[in-house]
Design an enzyme around this catalytic site. Structure first.
Site, PDB file in Angstrom:
ATOM      1  N   GLU A 155      -9.690   7.827  -1.682  1.00 49.83           N
ATOM      2  CA  GLU A 155      -8.267   8.123  -1.477  1.00 49.83           C
ATOM      3  C   GLU A 155      -7.469   8.084  -2.774  1.00 49.83           C
ATOM      4  OE1 GLU A 155      -6.636   5.467   1.450  1.00 49.83           O
ATOM      5  OE2 GLU A 155      -7.241   6.798   3.062  1.00 49.83           O
TER       6      GLU A 155
ATOM      7  N   GLU B  11     -12.077   8.940   7.900  1.00 47.09           N
ATOM      8  CA  GLU B  11     -11.558   7.685   8.474  1.00 47.09           C
ATOM      9  C   GLU B  11     -10.656   7.989   9.658  1.00 47.09           C
ATOM     10  OE1 GLU B  11      -9.865   4.824   5.757  1.00 47.09           O
ATOM     11  OE2 GLU B  11     -11.391   5.284   4.245  1.00 47.09           O
TER      12      GLU B  11
HETATM   13  C1  GAL Z   1      -7.724   3.584   3.966  1.00 48.73           C
HETATM   14  C2  GAL Z   1      -8.847   3.116   3.056  1.00 48.73           C
HETATM   15  C3  GAL Z   1      -9.817   2.211   3.795  1.00 48.73           C
HETATM   16  C4  GAL Z   1      -9.059   1.172   4.559  1.00 48.73           C
HETATM   17  C5  GAL Z   1      -8.087   1.849   5.494  1.00 48.73           C
HETATM   18  C6  GAL Z   1      -7.254   0.910   6.314  1.00 48.73           C
HETATM   19  O1  GAL Z   1      -6.641   3.965   3.228  1.00 48.73           O
HETATM   20  O2  GAL Z   1      -9.544   4.211   2.536  1.00 48.73           O
HETATM   21  O3  GAL Z   1     -10.686   1.631   2.886  1.00 48.73           O
HETATM   22  O4  GAL Z   1      -8.379   0.384   3.652  1.00 48.73           O
HETATM   23  O5  GAL Z   1      -7.191   2.595   4.763  1.00 48.73           O
HETATM   24  O6  GAL Z   1      -8.032   0.085   7.068  1.00 48.73           O
END
Ligand code: GAL
Length: 826
Positions: A184, A253
C-alpha cells in the site's frame, strides 16, 4: 570411479531438473484473471499469518480454510520477527514460514506470499526491525535511500532464496502463485515526493530481478510499473480498475472485520455486508479475492503494532482467534465460494453485460458457449426490491446480491443467511477442583537501581526517542537529578512535575517515591502528565518510566514518529500568581532499557526461584511479579486465560509469552448500538462495535501447545497493580447454536463434539432479535414447531430440518420474509 560418480551426479541433476520442470505450474495472467497452466482461474484466498498462531494450529486452520471454499492462503513475511538483530535470523517455531507454506501445500492449496517487507498488518513497527531505523545514514525508511534499499533487498532476497531452495514457487512445482513487494505504498507516497516514485520503480525492478517465475503484485499502487499487478484493498472493491488493461481485477485485502485497540470498543463486520461486498466484486468482473483476515489470531509476545493494538487479533474473521468457526460468517461465505466456483468458467470467459435497472438495482449477465450466469444486486440501503428479470420475478432485499448460476434460479442471496450462528461459551477448567483458586507466589521487581540510584547504561544531555533503544523491551527508564536549595526561585510549597509524552504509558518517581502514572487514550497520541511533587534540599532523583505498547505501524513516514519522553520535562513552582518553570529536558539524563527480571534478548523471565514469597500476597501493587501453577484443562477445546482484576502487564505460560495484557483499560462507552448493527449501507470500522464500557481485552489465548502434561506455570508481570485472585483458565466451546433457514432451504444446527440437549426457541415465520434473544415477530406458523425440533434434534450432534410449508403448514406473512429459526442448547 571418479568419472562414474560425476556421471551419476550429473544424471541425477538432470533428472531432478526434469522432475521439477514436469511439476512446474505456469502462473501468468491476462486482463481477465490469473491463469494457472494456461487456464483462467477464479481464486478465493484468505490471510492467515503464521506467527499469529502456532505450528500445531496450522494444519487445522488450513484444513478449515480449504473446507470453507478457499483456493489459497495468503501471508505476509515478518522481517523484525525473523531478523531481530542485524544478520541474526530466527525461523524457528511459529516463525518457520517454510513449514507453514509446506503445510498449505500438503493441503492442496495455493499460497500467496506478501514479502513486503514493510507489511503494516497492525504488527510492531509495520514489520521493520528497529535496528534498521537506528542504522547510521538511514534517516528515513520506504524511500529512495541506499542504506535502506540495501537492507530491504538483502532481506527480500534471503526470503526468496529460502523459498527457492525448498522449491515452493509454483514455477518450481510449489504452491506459491503470487508474491508481493512493498504494501500500500500508493496510499502514503505523496509526502515522499519524487523520491517516492524512484523507490516504487526500484522496488518493482528489484523484485522482478529475483526471477521467481510467478507474478508480483503491488497493492494500492495505481502507478505500479510493469510487470507488477496493481491490486485493491478495502471494504469494497467492486469499482476498482487496475492500472493496466492486461492486469486482472484483484482484491488483496477484503477486510472481513477490523482490529481492536486498547481503549476502543470491539469492531465487527456483519456477515451479510461482507458477503455483499464479495459478491459485488465478482458481479463486476473481479476474479481474485483475498479475505484479510481469514484467521486473525494472536499478537503473542510484543509483536502487536502501535500505538495501541491489542493482543487479540481476532479481526471478526471467519475463523476466530482460537481457530473456532465464526458462525454464521464462515458458513455463509463457504456457500458463496462454492457457488462462485461452480461459475468459474463463465465468470472468467463469458461476455459480460451490466444493466442498470434503475433505483440502484443492476443486473449482470455473463454468457459463454458453456452457459450463462447472472447477478442481481440492490444497492438501496433501506428498500427491498422485487425485480423482474428475464421473464421471472426475484425478491432482492436492500443492500444485497442474488446469484443465479443458470440465470434462472436464485440460489444465493447475500442478505439471507441460511447458516447457523454459534455462541461460544467459556467453561471452567475441568482439570482443577471447583472452585478454582490458584495459589500465588509473588515478588517485587527490583527497581532500586533506576528509581533510587538513577543508574543507567547510557547517558546524554538530550531526551531519547524510545526507538533508539532498539526495542529490546517495552520499558525505558529516563533518569536525571536536580540540585535545589531553599533559596532557589523554584523552591515553593506548590511544585509539580510536568512531562510531555508521546509514549503510551508514563510512570514517574521522585526521590524513590511513586508520584503517578498516565496513559494515552485511544485516538490521541500525545498527553501531558502533571503531578504534584515535593523536592528536598540538595540532590533530587527524578525517574520516568516510559512504556510502549507497540511502535507505530502505519502512515506516511510513520517510521519517524517519536515514541517516549521527548520533552519538555519541567518542574513548575507556583507562588501566589508567580510561576517558575525549570526545564529539565537538556539536563544530563541516563537511560536504562528493560526490567531487571526480563532477559532482554529473549523476552523470557529470569527470576530466581528463591526470591518468590507465598505469604501476604499483595494486591494493587505496582511493578510486581506473580506466579502460579495450574493443570492443563482436559479435552481438546481451546484454552483461554481470564485476567480480569489485573491492571496491565505481560504474561508467560511455561516461559512462552502470551502477550501484553491490559484488562483495566476500559473500552469507550459510546458507539455500541443496542439492537446490533444494520448490515445495510456502507461499512467502516466505526459502524458496528460491541463491548462498550467493558475491559478492552479480558481473555487471552493460551495455545494448547504451550501447555505440558501435569503442572504448568503462569507468570505475570503486573505493572499497574491488580488483584490476581480471580484469574483462571477456561476452555471455549459452542454453548448455544441458532439455526436459520429461509423458505425452501435446509436449517442445520450442531453442537460440535457434543449432543443437543434442549431446544429453547423455534419458530417458522417472522422473527426479531438475534441468537440468544429471539422473539416472535409479526407472523408465525400454527404447528407446534418446538416439538418438531425437539424430536429431530435432541440427543444428536447435528440435525437438519427443511424450512417449508409442507413441514410446518401454511403461513401467510404478507410481504414479510419468513424463515425457520431455532435456538438449541449444547
Ligand atoms: C491495510 C494494510 C494491512 C492491514 C489493514 C488493516 O491498510 O495493508 O496490512 O494493516 O490495512 O487491518
Amino acid at each position: 570411479m571418479m568419472r562414474f560418480t560425476t556421471l551419476l551426479l550429473f544424471s541425477l541433476l538432470v533428472l531432478h531438473q526434469c522432475i521439477s520442470t514436469i511439476n512446474a505450474t505456469e502462473v501468468s495472467h491476462d486482463g481477465r484473471a490469473i491463469t494457472i497452466d494456461g487456464k483462467r482461474r477464479l481464486l478465493i484466498s484468505g490471510s492467515i499469518h503464521y506467527p499469529r498462531s502456532t505450528p500445531e494450529m496450522w494444519p487445522d486452520l488450513i484444513k478449515k480454510a480449504k473446507e470453507g471454499g478457499l483456493d489459497a492462503i495468503e501471508t505476509y513475511v515478518f522481517w523484525n520477527a525473523h531478523e531481530p538483530f542485524r544478520r541474526q535470523y530466527d525461523f524457528s517455531g511459529n516463525l518457520d514460514f517454510i513449514k507453514f507454506i509446506k503445510t498449505v501445500q500438503d493441503h492442496g492449496l495455493y499460497a500467496v506470499l506478501r514479502i513486503g517487507p514493510y507489511v503494516c498488518a497492525e504488527w510492531n513497527y509495520g514489520g521493520f526491525p528497529l535496528w534498521l531505523h537506528n542504522m547510521r545514514g538511514i534517516n528515513e525508511l520506504r524511500t529512495a535511500n541506499t542504506v535502506y534499499m540495501r537492507e530491504m533487498q538483502n532481506f527480500t532476497t534471503l526470503i526468496v532464496d529460502m523459498v527457492k531452495k525448498e522449491k515452493l514457487f509454483a514455477s518450481q512445482g510449489g504452491p506459491i502463485i503470487l508474491s508481493q513487494v512493498e504494501n500500500e505504498y500508493g496510499n502514503v507516497m505523496a509526502p515522499y515526493g519524487h523520491a517516492g516514485k524512484v523507490y516504487v520503480d526500484w522496488c518493482a525492478k528489484m523484485a522482478d530481478s529475483l526471477d521467481i517465475g510467478v507474478p508480483w503484485i503491488m497493492c494500492q499502487q495505481s502507478d505500479a510499473p510493469e510487470p507488477m499487478i496493481n491490486t485493491c484493498n478495502g471494504w469494497y472493491c467492486d469499482h476498482f480498475t487496475p492500472n493496466d488493461p492486461n492486469s486482472p481485477k484483484m482484491w488483496t485485502e477484503n477486510w472481513s472485520g477490523w482490529f481492536k485497540s486498547w481503549g476502543a470498543s470491539d469492531p465487527y463486520r456483519t456477515t451479510e455486508d461482507l458477503a455483499y461486498a464479495t459478491a459485488r466484486f465478482f458481479q463486476l468482473g473481479g476474479t481474485f479475492n483475498n479475505y484479510y483476515m481469514y484467521h486473525g489470531g494472536t499478537n503473542f509476545g510484543r509483536t502487536a503494532g502501535g500505538p495501541l493494538i491489542t493482543t487479540s487479533y481476532d479481526y471478526d474473521a471467519p475463523l476466530d482467534e482460537y481457530g473456532i468457526f465464526n458462525q454464521p460468517k464462515y458458513g455463509h461465505l463457504k456457500e458463496l465460494h462454492d457457488i462462485l466456483h461452480s461459475m468459474e468458467k463463465v465468470l472468467t470467459h463469458g461476455n459480460v453485460s451490466h444493466t442498470d435497472m434503475g433505483n440502484s438495482i443492476s443486473a449482470s449477465v455473463y454468457q459463454s458457449t458453456d452457459g450463462s450466469a447472472c447477478f442481481l444486486s440492490n444497492k438501496n440501503t433501506t428498500t427491498d426490491a422485487t425485480v423482474k428479470f428475464q421473464g421471472a420475478t426475484y425478491d432482492v432485499p436492500a443492500w444485497s446480491v442474488s446469484i443465479l448460476p443458470d440465470c434462472k434460479n436464485d440460489v444465493y442471496n447475500t442478505a439471507k443467511v441460511n447458516t447457523e450462528t454459534w455462541v461460544i461459551e467459556k467453561k471452567a477448567n475441568q482439570a482443577e477442583q471447583e472452585p478454582v483458586a490458584l495459589k500465588w507466589a509473588w515478588r517485587p521487581e527490583n527497581i532500586d537501581d533506576t528509581v533510587v540510584k538513577g543508574k543507567g547504561e547510557k547517558s546524554s544531555s538530550e531526551l531519547m526517542d524510545q526507538k533508539a533503544a532498539n526495542d529490546v523491551s517495552d520499558y525505558l527508564w529516563y533518569m536525571t537529578s536536580l540540585n535545589v536549595d531553599e533559596n532557589d526561585p523554584i523552591w515553593c510549597d506548590d511544585m509539580s512535575l510536568r512531562v510531555n509524552c508521546t509514549g503510551q504509558v508514563l510512570h514517574a518517581y521522585v526521590n524513590g517515591e511513586y508520584i503517578g502514572r498516565e496513559f494515552v487514550t485511544y485516538g490521541i497520541f500525545h498527553y501531558v502528565f502533571e503531578k504534584k511533587i515535593k523536592l528536598k534540599p540538595g540532590l533530587n532523583q527524578i525517574t520516568l518510566l516510559s512504556v510502549t505498547t507497540g511502535f507505530q505501524h502505519y502512515g506516511p513516514k510513520f517510521d519517524k514518529i517519536a515514541n517516549g519522553v521527548l520533552g519538555p520535562v519541567e518542574i513548575i513552582g507556583r507562588k501566589g500568581d508567580q510561576t517558575v518553570i525549570t526545564d529539565l529536558s537538556s539536563h544530563k539524563w541516563s537511560f536504562q532499557a528493560g526490567l531487571k527480571s526480563i532477559d532482554r534478548n529473549n523476552n523470557i523471565v529470569k527470576v530466581d526461584s528463591s526470591e518468590w514469597k507465598t505469604h501476604e500476597l499483595p494486591t494493587q501493587r505496582k511493578m510486581t511479579w506473580y506466579k502460579t501453577t495450574f493443570k492443563t484443562p482436559t479435552g481438546t477445546d481451546p484454552v483461554s486465560l481470564d485476567l480480569n482484576g489485573l491492571g496491565k502487564g505481560l504474561a508467560w505460560v511455561n516461559g512462552k509469552s502470551i502477550g501484553r495484557y491490559w484488562p483495566s483499560n476500559i473500552a469507550e462507552s459510546h458507539n455500541c448500538t443496542k439492537n446490533g448493527c444494520d448490515y445495510r449501507g456502507k461499512y467502516d470500522f466505526n459502524k458496528c462495535v460491541r463491548d462498550c464500557g467493558l475491559p478492552t481485552q479480558r481473555w487471552y489465548h493460551v495455545p494448547r501447545s504451550f501447555l505440558v502434561d501435569g503442572e504448568n506455570e503462569l507468570v505475570l508481570f503486573e505493572e499497574f497493580g491488580g488483584n490476581p485472585s480471580s484469574v483462571n483458565f477456561q476452555t471455549l466451546t459452542v454453548g448455544k447454536a441458532c439455526g436459520s433457514a429461509y423458505e425452501n432451504k435446509t436449517m442445520e444446527i450442531s453442537c460440535p463434539g457434543r449432543s443437543i440437549t434442549g431446544v429453547r426457541f423455534a419458530l417458522y415465520g417472522d422473527v426479531q432479535g438475534t441468537c440468544g434473544s429471539f422473539q416472535p415477530g409479526t407472523c408465525q406458523g400454527k404447528k407446534d414447531i418446538l416439538d418438531v425440533l425437539k424430536k429431530e434434534c435432541i440427543g444428536k450432534e447435528k440435525c437438519a430440518v427443511e424450512a417449508n410449508e409442507a413441514v410446518f403448514g401454511p403461513v401467510n406473512c404478507q410481504g414479510v420474509k419468513k424463515r425457520l429459526v431455532a435456538e438449541v442448547v449444547c
